[in-house]
Design a protein around this motif. Structure first.
Motif, PDB file in Angstrom:
ATOM      1  N   GLY A  81      11.104   9.293 -10.512  1.00  0.00           N
ATOM      2  CA  GLY A  81      10.453   8.863  -9.280  1.00  0.00           C
ATOM      3  C   GLY A  81       9.558   7.658  -9.505  1.00  0.00           C
ATOM      4  N   PHE A  82       8.774   7.686 -10.596  1.00  0.00           N
ATOM      5  CA  PHE A  82       7.933   6.536 -10.922  1.00  0.00           C
ATOM      6  C   PHE A  82       8.791   5.297 -11.201  1.00  0.00           C
ATOM      7  N   LEU A  83       9.864   5.484 -11.944  1.00  0.00           N
ATOM      8  CA  LEU A  83      10.755   4.362 -12.250  1.00  0.00           C
ATOM      9  C   LEU A  83      11.362   3.794 -10.969  1.00  0.00           C
ATOM     10  N   ALA A  84      11.779   4.669 -10.067  1.00  0.00           N
ATOM     11  CA  ALA A  84      12.363   4.218  -8.801  1.00  0.00           C
ATOM     12  C   ALA A  84      11.339   3.472  -7.945  1.00  0.00           C
ATOM     13  N   LEU A  85      10.097   3.943  -7.945  1.00  0.00           N
ATOM     14  CA  LEU A  85       9.061   3.235  -7.189  1.00  0.00           C
ATOM     15  C   LEU A  85       8.818   1.838  -7.755  1.00  0.00           C
ATOM     16  N   GLY A  86       8.802   1.715  -9.075  1.00  0.00           N
ATOM     17  CA  GLY A  86       8.611   0.404  -9.693  1.00  0.00           C
ATOM     18  C   GLY A  86       9.754  -0.541  -9.388  1.00  0.00           C
ATOM     19  N   ARG A 115       0.832  -1.210   0.000  1.00  0.00           N
ATOM     20  CA  ARG A 115       0.000   0.000   0.000  1.00  0.00           C
ATOM     21  C   ARG A 115       0.864   1.256   0.000  1.00  0.00           C
ATOM     22  N   THR A 116       2.004   1.197   0.663  1.00  0.00           N
ATOM     23  CA  THR A 116       2.897   2.352   0.691  1.00  0.00           C
ATOM     24  C   THR A 116       3.394   2.683  -0.714  1.00  0.00           C
ATOM     25  N   PHE A 117       3.797   1.665  -1.484  1.00  0.00           N
ATOM     26  CA  PHE A 117       4.228   1.906  -2.858  1.00  0.00           C
ATOM     27  C   PHE A 117       3.100   2.511  -3.686  1.00  0.00           C
ATOM     28  N   LEU A 118       1.887   2.003  -3.498  1.00  0.00           N
ATOM     29  CA  LEU A 118       0.751   2.512  -4.273  1.00  0.00           C
ATOM     30  C   LEU A 118       0.382   3.935  -3.861  1.00  0.00           C
ATOM     31  N   LEU A 119       0.449   4.244  -2.569  1.00  0.00           N
ATOM     32  CA  LEU A 119       0.150   5.607  -2.118  1.00  0.00           C
ATOM     33  C   LEU A 119       1.217   6.595  -2.586  1.00  0.00           C
ATOM     34  N   LEU A 120       2.468   6.186  -2.572  1.00  0.00           N
ATOM     35  CA  LEU A 120       3.523   7.067  -3.094  1.00  0.00           C
ATOM     36  C   LEU A 120       3.346   7.316  -4.593  1.00  0.00           C
ATOM     37  N   THR A 121       2.918   6.292  -5.316  1.00  0.00           N
ATOM     38  CA  THR A 121       2.647   6.457  -6.741  1.00  0.00           C
ATOM     39  C   THR A 121       1.507   7.438  -6.956  1.00  0.00           C
ATOM     40  N   LEU A 122       0.453   7.326  -6.156  1.00  0.00           N
ATOM     41  CA  LEU A 122      -0.678   8.243  -6.255  1.00  0.00           C
ATOM     42  C   LEU A 122      -0.258   9.676  -5.925  1.00  0.00           C
ATOM     43  N   ALA A 123       0.565   9.848  -4.893  1.00  0.00           N
ATOM     44  CA  ALA A 123       1.038  11.179  -4.524  1.00  0.00           C
ATOM     45  C   ALA A 123       1.900  11.784  -5.631  1.00  0.00           C
ATOM     46  N   VAL A 135       3.075  -8.279  -4.712  1.00  0.00           N
ATOM     47  CA  VAL A 135       3.934  -7.088  -4.806  1.00  0.00           C
ATOM     48  C   VAL A 135       4.424  -6.902  -6.237  1.00  0.00           C
ATOM     49  N   ARG A 136       4.790  -7.975  -6.909  1.00  0.00           N
ATOM     50  CA  ARG A 136       5.212  -7.851  -8.311  1.00  0.00           C
ATOM     51  C   ARG A 136       4.076  -7.330  -9.175  1.00  0.00           C
ATOM     52  N   GLY A 137       2.874  -7.806  -8.915  1.00  0.00           N
ATOM     53  CA  GLY A 137       1.717  -7.325  -9.665  1.00  0.00           C
ATOM     54  C   GLY A 137       1.450  -5.853  -9.412  1.00  0.00           C
ATOM     55  N   SER A 138       1.654  -5.417  -8.180  1.00  0.00           N
ATOM     56  CA  SER A 138       1.425  -4.001  -7.880  1.00  0.00           C
ATOM     57  C   SER A 138       2.520  -3.111  -8.458  1.00  0.00           C
TER      58      SER A 138
END
Length: 97
Positions: free
Chosen positions: A44-49, A6-14, A68-71
């Motif tokens: 930033g998006f690349l680093a999150l992925g 969820r943290t990765f997804l929330l950072l992506t949304l932010a 996690v891989r799917g997310s």
């Protein structure tokens, strides 16, 4: 769902919200910070992925690893869209000179 997914997804949304604000600022005033819009946000998006994939490799349960891989598809998809938006904004800025 694993703890930090969820943290990765929330950072992506932010980060997507920041990019949207930069695009609106560029459209309204013509003066967004080009370094942020063209370099920092896509990286930033690349680093999150990449971070999500590295985190997935550290999961012990195969089911959690797959989740996690799917997310990680979300930040990589946002990276592609972010590069497309940056190119589009750059093209519009060049045409409107």
């Amino acid at each position: 769902m694993p703890r930090h997914t969820r943290t990765f997804l929330l950072l992506t949304l932010a980060l997507a919200a920041v990019e949207a604000l930069l695009v609106v600022q560029e459209a309204a005033a013509g003066g967004a910070s080009h370094l942020l819009l063209y370099v920092v946000v896509p990286v930033g998006f690349l680093a999150l992925g990449i971070g999500a994939i590295v985190y997935a490799g550290r999961q012990e349960e195969p089911e959690e690893r797959d989740i996690v891989r799917g997310s990680s598809v979300v930040p990589f998809g946002c990276f592609v869209v972010s590069v497309a938006i940056a190119l589009w904004v750059a093209m519009l800025a060049y045409v409107n000179r």
